[in-house]
Write a protein that holds these residues in place. Structure first.
Motif, PDB file in Angstrom:
ATOM      1  N   PRO A 211      -7.942 -29.835 -31.955  1.00  0.00           N
ATOM      2  CA  PRO A 211      -8.905 -28.734 -31.835  1.00  0.00           C
ATOM      3  C   PRO A 211      -8.325 -27.432 -32.370  1.00  0.00           C
ATOM      4  CG  PRO A 211      -7.906 -29.210 -29.707  1.00  0.00           C
ATOM      5  CD  PRO A 211      -7.444 -30.292 -30.646  1.00  0.00           C
ATOM      6  N   LEU A 212      -9.208 -26.554 -32.802  1.00  0.00           N
ATOM      7  CA  LEU A 212      -8.769 -25.253 -33.322  1.00  0.00           C
ATOM      8  C   LEU A 212      -8.124 -24.414 -32.230  1.00  0.00           C
ATOM      9  CD1 LEU A 212     -11.830 -24.346 -35.587  1.00  0.00           C
ATOM     10  CD2 LEU A 212      -9.591 -25.189 -36.311  1.00  0.00           C
ATOM     11  N   THR A 213      -8.497 -24.657 -30.985  1.00  0.00           N
ATOM     12  CA  THR A 213      -7.908 -23.895 -29.884  1.00  0.00           C
ATOM     13  C   THR A 213      -6.405 -24.132 -29.770  1.00  0.00           C
ATOM     14  OG1 THR A 213      -8.651 -25.698 -28.428  1.00  0.00           O
ATOM     15  CG2 THR A 213      -9.993 -23.691 -28.475  1.00  0.00           C
ATOM     16  N   ALA A 214      -5.923 -25.232 -30.370  1.00  0.00           N
ATOM     17  CA  ALA A 214      -4.479 -25.492 -30.356  1.00  0.00           C
ATOM     18  C   ALA A 214      -3.717 -24.459 -31.175  1.00  0.00           C
ATOM     19  CB  ALA A 214      -4.201 -26.902 -30.901  1.00  0.00           C
ATOM     20  N   LEU A 215      -4.433 -23.736 -32.039  1.00  0.00           N
ATOM     21  CA  LEU A 215      -3.814 -22.700 -32.865  1.00  0.00           C
ATOM     22  C   LEU A 215      -3.717 -21.363 -32.144  1.00  0.00           C
ATOM     23  CD1 LEU A 215      -5.789 -23.361 -36.192  1.00  0.00           C
ATOM     24  CD2 LEU A 215      -3.411 -24.018 -35.729  1.00  0.00           C
ATOM     25  N   HIS A 216      -4.311 -21.261 -30.967  1.00  0.00           N
ATOM     26  CA  HIS A 216      -4.469 -19.962 -30.315  1.00  0.00           C
ATOM     27  C   HIS A 216      -3.140 -19.230 -30.124  1.00  0.00           C
ATOM     28  CE1 HIS A 216      -5.104 -17.253 -26.779  1.00  0.00           C
ATOM     29  NE2 HIS A 216      -6.156 -16.915 -27.508  1.00  0.00           N
ATOM     30  N   GLY A 217      -2.149 -19.889 -29.566  1.00  0.00           N
ATOM     31  CA  GLY A 217      -0.874 -19.236 -29.287  1.00  0.00           C
ATOM     32  C   GLY A 217      -0.180 -18.760 -30.553  1.00  0.00           C
ATOM     33  N   GLU A 218      -0.127 -19.614 -31.575  1.00  0.00           N
ATOM     34  CA  GLU A 218       0.530 -19.251 -32.821  1.00  0.00           C
ATOM     35  C   GLU A 218      -0.198 -18.100 -33.523  1.00  0.00           C
ATOM     36  OE1 GLU A 218       3.365 -20.149 -34.103  1.00  0.00           O
ATOM     37  OE2 GLU A 218       3.814 -21.536 -32.467  1.00  0.00           O
ATOM     38  N   LEU A 219      -1.518 -18.138 -33.517  1.00  0.00           N
ATOM     39  CA  LEU A 219      -2.275 -17.052 -34.149  1.00  0.00           C
ATOM     40  C   LEU A 219      -2.070 -15.734 -33.405  1.00  0.00           C
ATOM     41  CD1 LEU A 219      -5.646 -18.828 -35.057  1.00  0.00           C
ATOM     42  CD2 LEU A 219      -3.792 -18.191 -36.607  1.00  0.00           C
ATOM     43  N   MET A 220      -2.020 -15.803 -32.080  1.00  0.00           N
ATOM     44  CA  MET A 220      -1.768 -14.582 -31.317  1.00  0.00           C
ATOM     45  C   MET A 220      -0.388 -14.020 -31.615  1.00  0.00           C
ATOM     46  SD  MET A 220      -4.082 -13.127 -29.583  1.00  0.00           S
ATOM     47  CE  MET A 220      -2.979 -12.045 -28.667  1.00  0.00           C
ATOM     48  N   GLY A 221       0.612 -14.901 -31.721  1.00  0.00           N
ATOM     49  CA  GLY A 221       1.956 -14.443 -32.063  1.00  0.00           C
ATOM     50  C   GLY A 221       1.979 -13.772 -33.423  1.00  0.00           C
ATOM     51  N   MET A 222       1.242 -14.335 -34.380  1.00  0.00           N
ATOM     52  CA  MET A 222       1.171 -13.768 -35.718  1.00  0.00           C
ATOM     53  C   MET A 222       0.530 -12.385 -35.707  1.00  0.00           C
ATOM     54  SD  MET A 222      -0.743 -15.418 -39.056  1.00  0.00           S
ATOM     55  CE  MET A 222      -2.394 -15.087 -38.408  1.00  0.00           C
ATOM     56  N   ILE A 223      -0.524 -12.207 -34.901  1.00  0.00           N
ATOM     57  CA  ILE A 223      -1.237 -10.934 -34.850  1.00  0.00           C
ATOM     58  C   ILE A 223      -0.404  -9.852 -34.158  1.00  0.00           C
ATOM     59  CG2 ILE A 223      -3.267  -9.772 -33.872  1.00  0.00           C
ATOM     60  CD1 ILE A 223      -4.773 -12.457 -34.212  1.00  0.00           C
ATOM     61  N   VAL A 224       0.269 -10.223 -33.072  1.00  0.00           N
ATOM     62  CA  VAL A 224       1.018  -9.256 -32.264  1.00  0.00           C
ATOM     63  C   VAL A 224       2.313  -8.815 -32.947  1.00  0.00           C
ATOM     64  CG1 VAL A 224       2.358  -9.047 -30.130  1.00  0.00           C
ATOM     65  CG2 VAL A 224       0.021  -9.957 -30.059  1.00  0.00           C
ATOM     66  N   LEU A 225       2.950  -9.701 -33.713  1.00  0.00           N
ATOM     67  CA  LEU A 225       4.270  -9.449 -34.284  1.00  0.00           C
ATOM     68  C   LEU A 225       4.420  -8.094 -34.992  1.00  0.00           C
ATOM     69  CD1 LEU A 225       7.132 -10.405 -34.924  1.00  0.00           C
ATOM     70  CD2 LEU A 225       6.196 -11.616 -36.923  1.00  0.00           C
ATOM     71  N   PRO A 226       3.574  -7.740 -35.952  1.00  0.00           N
ATOM     72  CA  PRO A 226       3.812  -6.478 -36.672  1.00  0.00           C
ATOM     73  C   PRO A 226       3.583  -5.228 -35.834  1.00  0.00           C
ATOM     74  CG  PRO A 226       1.756  -7.464 -37.386  1.00  0.00           C
ATOM     75  CD  PRO A 226       2.413  -8.464 -36.498  1.00  0.00           C
ATOM     76  N   TYR A 227       2.890  -5.355 -34.715  1.00  0.00           N
ATOM     77  CA  TYR A 227       2.568  -4.188 -33.901  1.00  0.00           C
ATOM     78  C   TYR A 227       3.481  -4.033 -32.681  1.00  0.00           C
ATOM     79  CZ  TYR A 227      -1.682  -4.352 -36.712  1.00  0.00           C
ATOM     80  OH  TYR A 227      -2.562  -4.376 -37.769  1.00  0.00           O
ATOM     81  N   LEU A 228       3.815  -5.153 -32.039  1.00  0.00           N
ATOM     82  CA  LEU A 228       4.577  -5.077 -30.788  1.00  0.00           C
ATOM     83  C   LEU A 228       5.945  -5.737 -30.876  1.00  0.00           C
ATOM     84  CD1 LEU A 228       1.713  -5.779 -28.214  1.00  0.00           C
ATOM     85  CD2 LEU A 228       2.535  -3.591 -29.085  1.00  0.00           C
ATOM     86  N   GLY A 229       6.270  -6.360 -31.995  1.00  0.00           N
ATOM     87  CA  GLY A 229       7.596  -6.906 -32.171  1.00  0.00           C
ATOM     88  C   GLY A 229       7.723  -8.378 -31.831  1.00  0.00           C
TER      89      GLY A 229
END
Length: 356
Positions: A211-229
């Motif tokens: 399921p696409l929901t399996a990508l949720h954690g990795e996508l969140m990490g990708m989004i947060v990285l440039p802003y919060l480290g």
């Protein structure tokens, strides 16, 4: 991009009053009268619209956004091209409506699940989970809107761009949380959204079982990285799915045309005339051919007889009268299946109308 708007109605002039040699019209049963037609017609248009939109999705999934035609959609919906053009100006308008209606459904779910007072991380996290759950519920619709729409016209690409821009603005709010000396580029949010869409598109295109929901954690990490480290990104990758939305991946999406089509199991076209005949029979059980035709606004007795006979063969009506061989009038009533279909059509008059 709001609710249903019925297409242009084709108004036909009624025939003149029959001359003195015409066959005398049978007396209307007590209480029988022609029902108000505008709300009924709007309901039929709504069902026809839903059926056409529901047929457009598998047609595009099979033939491609730029390869599908009006004939492809109409034939899958068991409707005429004339009915299609009553509701949509052309094929592109129909496909844009699929896209618009899907976006509207996602926005409704986002409104219900994403709190305005939540932090940026929580709003992005919840919003991303909501979108992934929606796409998982209907992979075919997801492929049409996310993947196939890239082959659409300039209008379609313009709609896609507006959607991606709005997502980008939501992601870009994270720049205000960055306390480091090096600020992310103004293109960071745009790049993150494009990367996320590309990843989801690849999964949909390959029709992977996960399921696409399996990508949720990795996508969140990708989004947060440039802003919060890196630390915050790693924390997001390891967090479990949002508990309050854990149920969202189950069941069907709200845009399920098959559940909204009362004639989905019956091999016939849904027309306004058919709906009126079913309604007239439901309101006046035991009425004859002529009486039903009068209630439904049909003056051609040959036409009403053929339609009634067809509805009988399909198991929607039954004739409880003596019939023509005995020289008596037919007496029509709805079968159990006919009652269910008519109820789903929602064309029965309200108690207030019945007492008027």
């Amino acid at each position: 991009m709001t609710g249903f708007v019925a297409g242009p109605e084709r108004v036909r002039a009624r025939k003149g009053t029959p001359g003195p040699k015409a066959v005398k019209v049978a007396a209307r049963p007590r209480g029988v009268r022609a029902s108000k037609s505008f709300s009924d017609r709007g309901q039929v248009f709504a069902i026809q619209r839903t059926r056409l939109l529901g047929s457009a999705v598998p047609a595009v999934n099979e033939l491609g956004w730029s390869g599908v035609t009006v004939a492809d959609i109409a034939s899958r919906a068991r409707m005429s091209r004339r009915t299609f053009y009553d509701l949509f100006a052309n094929c592109e308008e129909c496909l844009l409506t699929v896209l618009d209606d899907t976006v509207e459904q996602v926005e409704r779910e986002l409104t219900q699940t994403t709190g305005k007072d939540a932090s940026w991380v929580e709003r992005v996290r919840t919003g991303l989970w909501t979108i992934l759950c929606f796409l998982d519920r209907d992979p075919m619709l997801a492929r049409v809107c996310v993947v196939q729409s890239t082959s659409g016209s300039l209008r379609v690409l313009g709609v896609r761009e507006k959607i991606l821009t709005r997502l980008g603005h939501m992601v870009e709010e994270g720049s205000s949380l960055n306390t480091r000396a090096a600020q992310p580029s103004s293109l960071t949010a745009e790049g993150l959204v494009d990367a996320g869409v590309a990843i989801v598109s690849k999964r949909l295109l390959n029709d992977e079982s996960a399921p696409l929901t399996a990508l949720h954690g990795e996508l969140m990490g990708m989004i947060v990285l440039p802003y919060l480290g890196a630390t915050a990104a790693d924390r997001e990758r390891k967090r479990p799915a949002p508990e309050q939305l854990a149920h969202a991946g189950a069941g069907e999406s709200g845009w399920d045309s098959s559940r909204q089509d009362p004639l989905r199991e019956i091999p016939m076209r849904l027309t306004y005339r058919t709906a009126r005949v079913l309604k007239a029979t439901g309101e006046h059980p035991g009425a004859s051919n002529r009486q039903i035709g009068e209630c439904a606004g049909m003056t051609d007795q040959g036409q009403i007889s053929r339609l009634l006979a067809r509805l009988q063969r399909l198991g929607l009506l039954e004739n409880v009268g003596e019939g023509q061989p005995r020289g008596e009038s037919n007496a029509w009533k709805l079968t159990t299946l006919g009652e269910r279909v008519t109820e789903q059509l929602n064309l029965n008059a309200s108690p207030r109308e019945e007492g008027a």
